[in-house]
Design a protein around this motif. Structure first.
Motif, short mmCIF file in Angstrom:
data_model
loop_
_atom_site.label_atom_id
_atom_site.label_comp_id
_atom_site.label_asym_id
_atom_site.label_seq_id
_atom_site.Cartn_x
_atom_site.Cartn_y
_atom_site.Cartn_z
N GLN A 299 41.06 30.42 47.80
CA GLN A 299 40.90 31.80 48.04
C GLN A 299 41.11 32.36 49.71
N VAL A 300 40.49 31.43 50.32
CA VAL A 300 40.45 31.75 51.85
C VAL A 300 41.93 31.76 52.31
N ASP A 301 42.89 30.84 51.89
CA ASP A 301 44.11 30.54 51.93
C ASP A 301 45.04 31.57 51.54
N ALA A 302 44.66 32.18 50.40
CA ALA A 302 45.46 33.16 50.13
C ALA A 302 45.43 34.55 50.54
N THR A 303 44.26 34.63 51.09
CA THR A 303 43.83 36.33 51.50
C THR A 303 43.64 36.15 53.19
N TRP A 304 43.45 35.11 53.65
CA TRP A 304 43.53 35.33 55.24
C TRP A 304 44.64 35.86 56.04
N GLY A 305 45.73 35.69 55.58
CA GLY A 305 46.85 36.36 56.23
C GLY A 305 46.54 37.97 56.33
N ASP A 306 45.96 38.71 55.29
CA ASP A 306 45.69 40.22 55.44
C ASP A 306 44.70 40.56 56.41
N VAL A 307 43.85 39.58 57.05
CA VAL A 307 42.91 39.76 57.99
C VAL A 307 42.86 38.96 59.24
N ALA A 308 44.12 37.98 59.32
CA ALA A 308 44.09 37.20 60.51
C ALA A 308 44.19 38.08 61.75
N GLY A 309 43.41 37.73 62.54
CA GLY A 309 43.28 38.51 63.91
C GLY A 309 42.21 39.87 63.83
N GLU A 310 41.81 40.16 62.62
CA GLU A 310 40.92 41.14 62.46
C GLU A 310 39.62 41.00 62.28
N VAL A 311 39.19 39.74 61.94
CA VAL A 311 37.88 39.35 61.66
C VAL A 311 37.72 37.79 62.13
N ASP A 312 36.55 37.22 61.91
CA ASP A 312 36.03 36.14 62.42
C ASP A 312 36.41 35.05 61.31
N PHE A 313 36.86 34.13 61.35
CA PHE A 313 37.56 33.29 60.56
C PHE A 313 36.10 32.54 59.63
N VAL A 314 34.97 32.14 60.43
CA VAL A 314 34.07 31.52 59.78
C VAL A 314 33.20 32.26 59.19
N ASP A 315 33.07 33.76 59.41
CA ASP A 315 32.46 34.66 58.58
C ASP A 315 33.34 35.05 57.37
N PHE A 316 34.56 35.05 57.68
CA PHE A 316 35.27 35.27 56.23
C PHE A 316 35.32 34.26 55.19
N VAL A 317 35.41 32.94 55.72
CA VAL A 317 34.94 31.87 54.88
C VAL A 317 33.76 32.11 53.87
N LEU A 318 32.95 32.43 54.82
CA LEU A 318 31.37 32.43 54.22
C LEU A 318 31.34 33.71 53.20
N ILE A 319 31.87 34.61 53.61
CA ILE A 319 31.80 35.81 52.75
C ILE A 319 32.80 35.89 51.60
N THR A 320 33.85 35.11 51.68
CA THR A 320 34.83 34.76 50.53
C THR A 320 33.97 33.54 49.67
N PHE A 321 33.07 32.82 50.18
CA PHE A 321 32.21 32.16 49.39
C PHE A 321 31.38 32.74 48.33
N ILE A 322 30.65 33.73 49.11
CA ILE A 322 29.62 34.71 48.31
C ILE A 322 30.51 35.51 47.34
N ARG A 323 31.40 36.02 47.59
CA ARG A 323 32.35 36.85 46.61
C ARG A 323 32.75 36.02 45.33
N THR A 324 33.07 34.74 45.75
CA THR A 324 33.74 33.82 44.67
C THR A 324 32.41 33.30 43.86
N PHE A 325 31.40 32.85 44.51
CA PHE A 325 30.45 31.98 43.62
C PHE A 325 29.35 33.00 43.39
N GLU A 326 29.00 33.82 44.27
CA GLU A 326 27.91 34.62 43.69
C GLU A 326 28.20 36.10 43.81
N PRO A 327 29.15 36.72 42.81
CA PRO A 327 29.48 38.04 42.96
C PRO A 327 28.33 39.08 42.76
N SER A 328 27.30 38.43 42.00
CA SER A 328 26.08 39.70 42.07
C SER A 328 25.64 39.81 43.45
#
Length: 718
Positions: A299-328
């Motif tokens: 998920q990170v690999d497929a979507t990082w290109g859309d926000v590269a340079g615009e967000v923090d990579f570590v935070d993006f990994v963690l938010i992607t984790f929440i979105r993927t594993f805990e959608p609620s």
């Protein structure tokens, strides 16, 4: 070889085996031992989804093929479009396992005849809830001769018993089958299960398979009966162990390295520490199987290109984790965004009503209510990302410095960047960091282009956001200071406010913030030059006038002022007077307002008496304005959603600008009608921008009311 994407098994690269090879060796040893103990058996390879069953199946097949002691075949029932095609496919795989020396021989024909006879009349037809008539017809068409099934079975057993290498049929992903498909596959396995030298290795997730069995009608809806059925079916159970911590770490690091390499992301030591901390706080409890690692980093690999340079990579990994594993939980974050970003009034009030610890408990309750698997650990992760939750965990309130740090790294916990994470891109209301950087480069090159035009438009629309982004790019010595301060001066009136009117329009704090940053972070001589650049236009004079009022006020409070401040005051005052002197009787309302707006700066930077004297020359000697004109220009105008509203004049304003009694003398106000004019001071509204002529009646009524109040307070005659 990639460790990402889909259900592809892990590579056989030793660096990417992550302990799989030792598991495969142990399982093969168990199968080799089994063939010495029993002539036929059904073995289960059990593990949860994502535990690496397919990888292990592939390794077993490869190892046994290389060893040459087994004839290994695979059967994938879920790959067939119907039961009619699945049944013949099963038997075709059995036939294909016979050695080459049987091709065309009577022995091969015997096995084929037995299979053909057994398929339509054997126990398959009795499968609960399964209609195999179509499949039976297909196999029945293969019948040859008139031997009885029993005689054929004996001949087939004799033939199989004489095989030099036993047959191992691998059947993976049973948990992907529907109820009828699963039952049919079990019937097929049981039909030949007792044949010598035929073994089966079935792969599945036990919980899922039990759920499917309960839908077949064979075991009713009792999980215990489903478990009993599997135990009766399976002779040997091989469980895939959980990844050892070191293997899990190796797999995560391999996936992370692949993603960062794919996108050219360089993680600092601080980035790695933040990710490691959040991982141990929460993520590690979810990422416990190979598929989970793939799922996250794919998920990170497929979507990082859309926000590269615009967000923090570590935070993006963690938010992607929440979105993927805990959608609620992700939905909860979006729902409570204003509180998490410290934007809402509710949050401001809650700080007075509850302690940080109570806030922490409240959020634990939110996470429990939305069904989070690990509420306390998820709260820890949210605390790593959002200041209000961090305050709750630490039982202390954090100041603005904490949010500044988040902004500097473009973290999800800052309002300027939050929606880039949720939208996985830069919203239309935002401006991309790459646009800001490109604009700065264009201005450095002296070739303003599309990025500069975009930034100027966004500066008018959302000045605070744009200015904050520029501030993070450098200081007065590294930014294109002259070009930026010229833009600020040109657009100051547009970015300042939608309110209009003499002395009523508040300055644009964002523009002043950036202009002050530019001027105070460069040399003294350079600052004086930049002040001149800013004042090339009247709007720029207003901006510098407002800035100097701020600096003057700070100096009055005992704060240090810039080195160039005193030297620049006469220059600024001279420009203000030039703007006022440039006005004529033909000047527009807007031009008059622009000129008069600078009066406060002139008063603060010189003296009240000097400023009044200068303004009176415009009324008396130069006949530029009538008193009624000045009072009308002084009335505040504010723009509502659909209309323009007039405010009221204030005594302090009129006294500071011209003097109330002096105004009254000229207007001969004692002869004005004795009324309160309250009906005229009820915030009159216009569907167009009111002109000076529109404002005059309200200005006169407002002045009369102020005059009455002023004289009453000072015990003067009306």
């Amino acid at each position: 070889m990639s460790v990402l994407y889909g259900d592809d098994p892990l590579s056989d690269d030793g660096d990417h085996s992550f302990g799989t090879e030792s598991i495969v060796r142990r399982f093969i040893a168990s199968l080799n031992l089994l063939k010495t103990r029993t002539p036929s058996a059904v073995v289960a390879l059990v593990g949860p989804w994502g535990s690496g069953k397919t990888t292990i199946f592939n390794r077993i097949q490869e190892s046994m093929a290389a060893d040459g002691t087994w004839s290994v075949i695979t059967y994938n029932p879920w790959a067939y479009s119907s039961l009619e095609s699945a049944v013949p496919g099963f038997f075709a795989e059995i036939r294909s396992a016979l050695p080459d020396d049987m091709k065309g021989s009577s022995k091969r024909k015997v096995l084929g005849d037995w299979i053909s006879r057994m398929a339509p009349i054997g126990s398959l037809g009795g499968a609960v809830g399964v209609d195999v008539s179509g499949a039976a017809k297909i196999i029945g068409d293969l019948l040859v001769g008139d031997q009885s099934p029993e005689n054929l079975r004996k001949e087939a057993e004799e033939l199989l018993r004489g095989l030099q290498h036993p047959i191992l049929m691998l059947i993976d992903d049973l948990d992907r089958l529907g109820p009828n498909e699963l039952l049919m596959t079990f019937k097929l396995v049981r039909l030949l299960g007792r044949m010598p030298n035929v073994y089966y290795l079935l792969g599945y997730d036990e919980k899922t398979l039990q759920d499917i069995l309960m839908k077949t009608g064979l075991v009713a809806e009792e999980k215990s009966r489903a478990r009993d059925y599997l135990e009766k079916m399976i002779q040997l159970r091989l469980d895939i162990p959980s990844l050892l911590p070191e293997y899990r770490s190796d797999l995560v690091n391999a996936a992370l390295t692949e993603v960062t390499s794919n996108h050219g992301v360089a993680l600092s030591e601080q980035d790695e520490q933040r990710l490691a901390k959040s991982w141990s706080h929460c993520v590690d409890r979810y990422i416990n199987q190979p598929r989970a690692v793939k799922r996250l980093f794919t998920q990170v690999d497929a979507t990082w290109g859309d926000v590269a340079g615009e967000v923090d990579f570590v935070d993006f990994v963690l938010i992607t984790f929440i979105r993927t594993f805990e959608p609620s939980v992700y939905a909860l974050i979006e729902e409570r965004a204003d509180e998490l970003l410290s934007k809402s009034m509710d949050y401001a009030l809650s700080r007075n009503k509850e302690s940080p610890t109570q806030r922490w408990d409240r959020w634990i309750g939110y996470l429990e209510a939305c069904g989070s698997q690990f509420p306390s650990h998820m709260a820890d992760l949210l605390a790593d990302l959002f200041v209000p939750i961090r305050s709750g965990r630490s039982n202390m309130e954090f100041g603005s410095a904490e949010r500044t740090d988040i902004a500097l790294r473009q973290g999800v916990g800052h309002a300027d960047y939050f929606y880039r994470y949720t939208q996985i891109g830069v919203p239309r209301s935002d401006i991309a960091e790459k646009v800001v950087i490109q604009c700065i480069q264009e201005l450095h090159d002296g070739a303003p282009g599309h990025a500069t035009a975009t930034l100027k438009a966004k500066l008018i629309e959302d000045p605070n956001r744009v200015v904050d982004k520029i501030l993070r790019q450098g200081n007065g010595d590294t930014l294109p200071s002259a070009e930026l301060i010229r833009i600020l001066g040109q657009e100051y009136e547009s970015i300042g406010t939608k309110s209009n009117g003499f002395l009523a329009a508040p300055p644009s704090r964002a523009a002043l913030k950036l202009s002050e940053h530019i001027l105070t972070t460069t040399t003294n001589d350079r600052a004086l030059d930049l002040i001149g650049v800013a004042m090339e236009r009247p709007a720029g004079v207003a901006m510098i006038g407002d800035l100097f009022r701020q600096l003057h006020s700070a100096k009055q409070r005992g704060e240090d002022s810039p080195e160039w401040f005193s030297e620049a005051i006469p220059i600024v005052c001279s420009h203000i007077k030039d703007v006022l002197n440039s006005l004529t009787s033909d000047s527009t309302d807007e031009e008059n307002e622009r000129g008069l707006r600078n009066f406060w700066a002139l008063r603060d930077l010189t003296s009240s008496d000097e400023a009044k004297e200068f303004l009176w020359t415009k009324v008396g000697l130069q006949k530029l304005w009538q008193i009624e004109d000045i009072l009308a220009l002084m009335i505040p105008i504010r723009v509502g959603p659909t209309y323009w509203t007039l405010g009221e004049l204030e005594a302090e304003t009129m006294e500071s600008v011209l003097g109330i009694e002096k105004i009254a003398t000229i207007l001969d106000s004692q002869s004005l009608p004795d009324h309160t004019a309250s009906d005229q001071l009820s915030s009159p509204k216009f569907d167009h921008r009111p002109t000076v002529e529109d404002r005059k009646p309200f200005a006169m009524a407002s002045f009369h009311q102020v005059l009455r109040s002023y004289r009453k307070q000072n015990d003067l005659e009306l």
